[in-house]
Design a protein around this motif. Sequence first.
Motif, short mmCIF file in Angstrom:
data_model
loop_
_atom_site.label_atom_id
_atom_site.label_comp_id
_atom_site.label_asym_id
_atom_site.label_seq_id
_atom_site.Cartn_x
_atom_site.Cartn_y
_atom_site.Cartn_z
N VAL A 1 1.82 -21.03 -31.16
CA VAL A 1 0.88 -22.00 -31.51
C VAL A 1 0.15 -21.11 -32.74
O VAL A 1 -0.59 -22.23 -33.60
N ALA A 2 0.18 -20.07 -33.05
CA ALA A 2 -0.44 -19.57 -34.19
C ALA A 2 0.33 -19.82 -35.69
O ALA A 2 -0.10 -20.07 -36.64
N THR A 3 1.63 -20.21 -35.35
CA THR A 3 2.42 -20.80 -36.45
C THR A 3 2.70 -22.20 -36.56
O THR A 3 2.66 -22.79 -37.83
N SER A 4 2.64 -22.84 -35.54
CA SER A 4 2.91 -24.19 -35.76
C SER A 4 1.78 -25.31 -35.13
O SER A 4 1.83 -26.52 -35.39
N PHE A 5 0.68 -24.82 -34.55
CA PHE A 5 -0.39 -25.59 -34.11
C PHE A 5 -1.54 -25.28 -34.49
O PHE A 5 -2.68 -25.44 -33.93
N SER A 6 -1.72 -24.39 -35.53
CA SER A 6 -2.99 -23.96 -36.18
C SER A 6 -3.64 -24.91 -36.77
O SER A 6 -3.12 -25.95 -37.18
N PRO A 7 -5.07 -24.74 -36.86
CA PRO A 7 -5.94 -25.75 -37.74
C PRO A 7 -5.28 -25.80 -39.26
O PRO A 7 -5.28 -27.06 -39.37
N ARG A 8 -4.90 -24.80 -39.64
CA ARG A 8 -4.52 -24.69 -41.34
C ARG A 8 -3.24 -25.98 -41.15
O ARG A 8 -3.21 -26.78 -42.16
N SER A 9 -2.27 -25.59 -40.39
CA SER A 9 -0.97 -26.29 -40.40
C SER A 9 -1.25 -27.75 -40.33
O SER A 9 -0.65 -28.57 -40.75
N HIS A 10 -2.12 -28.06 -39.15
CA HIS A 10 -2.48 -29.27 -38.73
C HIS A 10 -3.05 -30.14 -39.89
O HIS A 10 -2.67 -31.48 -40.17
N LEU A 11 -4.02 -29.53 -40.47
CA LEU A 11 -4.88 -30.19 -41.70
C LEU A 11 -3.79 -30.37 -42.91
O LEU A 11 -3.81 -31.66 -43.71
N ALA A 12 -2.97 -29.61 -43.06
CA ALA A 12 -2.02 -29.61 -44.23
C ALA A 12 -0.99 -30.99 -43.87
O ALA A 12 -0.87 -31.79 -44.57
N GLY A 13 -0.93 -30.92 -42.36
CA GLY A 13 0.25 -32.17 -41.97
C GLY A 13 -0.79 -33.73 -42.28
O GLY A 13 -0.30 -34.54 -42.49
N LEU A 14 -2.05 -33.52 -42.04
CA LEU A 14 -2.72 -34.69 -42.21
C LEU A 14 -3.26 -34.94 -43.53
O LEU A 14 -3.01 -36.28 -43.70
N ASP A 15 -3.24 -34.03 -44.38
CA ASP A 15 -3.50 -34.30 -45.89
C ASP A 15 -2.28 -34.84 -46.51
O ASP A 15 -2.13 -35.52 -47.27
N ALA A 16 -1.09 -34.33 -46.03
CA ALA A 16 0.23 -34.88 -46.55
C ALA A 16 0.54 -36.34 -45.97
O ALA A 16 0.88 -37.31 -46.94
N ALA A 17 0.00 -36.59 -44.84
CA ALA A 17 0.02 -38.20 -44.33
C ALA A 17 -0.85 -38.84 -45.06
O ALA A 17 -0.44 -40.08 -45.56
N TYR A 18 -2.10 -38.39 -45.32
CA TYR A 18 -2.96 -39.27 -46.06
C TYR A 18 -2.43 -39.77 -47.41
O TYR A 18 -2.78 -40.71 -48.11
N ARG A 19 -2.00 -38.72 -48.28
CA ARG A 19 -1.65 -38.75 -49.58
C ARG A 19 -0.32 -39.59 -49.61
O ARG A 19 -0.41 -40.58 -50.72
N ASP A 20 0.45 -39.38 -48.57
CA ASP A 20 1.72 -40.15 -48.68
C ASP A 20 1.49 -41.80 -48.50
O ASP A 20 2.00 -42.87 -49.05
N VAL A 21 0.51 -42.17 -47.36
CA VAL A 21 0.11 -43.29 -47.30
C VAL A 21 -0.40 -44.03 -48.70
O VAL A 21 -0.31 -45.30 -48.94
N ALA A 22 -1.37 -43.23 -49.08
CA ALA A 22 -2.36 -43.85 -50.45
C ALA A 22 -1.09 -44.15 -51.60
O ALA A 22 -1.24 -45.06 -52.29
#
Length: 415
Positions: free
Chosen positions: A384-405
Amino acid sequence: MRVLHVNKFLHRRGGAEGYMFDVGALQSSRGDVVDFWGMDHPDNAPGLPLADTFARYVQLDPAPGGLASLGAAARMVWSPRSRTGIEQALARFEPDIVHFHNVYHQLSPSVVAAVASADVPCVMTLHDYKIACPSYQLLANGALCQDCVESGTWHAVARRCKEGSLAASAVLAAESGVHRALGAWDAVDLFLSPSRFLADVVRRSGVAEGRIRVLHNVVDPAGDPATGPGRDLVVAGRLSHEKGVDVAIRAMTSVPGDTVLHVAGDGPQAQSLHDLAHRLAPGRVRFHGRLPAPDLHRLVASCVATVVPSRWHENQPLSVLESFALGVPVVSTDLGGLPELVTDGLTGRLVPADRPEALATCLTAMVSDPVSAHEMGRRALTLVATSFSPRSHLAGLDAAYRDVARGRVAAGIGA
């Protein structure tokens, strides 16, 4: 970035709401401007700036009777009032991205249409199977079912999926059938799925693979990880049939010694589970009710393993991630997204659903060798520290937001 999160309930009612508020807090803490929109409700979080634009409150569980039931059914299909409300919110807040969560029934896809008309990019986190299954859970009267995923929603009527009621099942089937026929969710730019299993179900229901992205949930519990092998077992969650808590209680009759199964949660089966435990395993099961998060974390951290005996296709339950984040392994069934989290023999054990004897064998092994169980928990903590952390989740969300825009700009949308 200005992010508008949209969900029908705006209080911590369940996993979807908890995820939305937690992610919103993470985004706010790093400088994003975040707000929330949904249905007016007496339990809503206080001080929400857009409250005067919220959709009108409607009670659908239990459903209203008489003429009110017809109005509620129509609102489930399409709600003009919800659309008007979110249009007002969009004009006032001016978001860069709209992030949908559970908007079914009380809000309807009309809110998605409003966002599309305003030329605002949007994503939708899938918290359940509603887009593919009229009754949300891939269950028909408690039994596993995927009949509606790749064919007509009429199966929900034939099997009376909603609590055995022909009328209630017909309403859900009609709602889902109309939405499919009209492409009501086509305006969602990108669906975010916590598990590969859910992503595949949605793909098979007709959503193009390119519009679905797997993004794991996030976990960041405030509790301290277990420092050594625990002794007892714990199951945490809603006390309802699909969660299979009764299977864990039956398994306890074959777990040797004085190990106790702690049950944290509440729900419609609470009394029947109390009675079952008293009859089959007196003194071996302790019910705590619904616990505040700090108390629940302390309880889990004191146990040798968390038990997830679900008899339905769990998506990516936070109970598993929170247990892992506390360094406690999980014994779960092998349905849905659970095998994507629990690696048998490494971070826990997997067992078939509705098999108390198989569950008892795994639980006995955990209790009999707590040192090995603790090592599984340490590996789960690393995961969970490597794959489910707040930092990795926010990075994934940011990438999704950017790609959609970027995709909308490339397609000339909103130019």
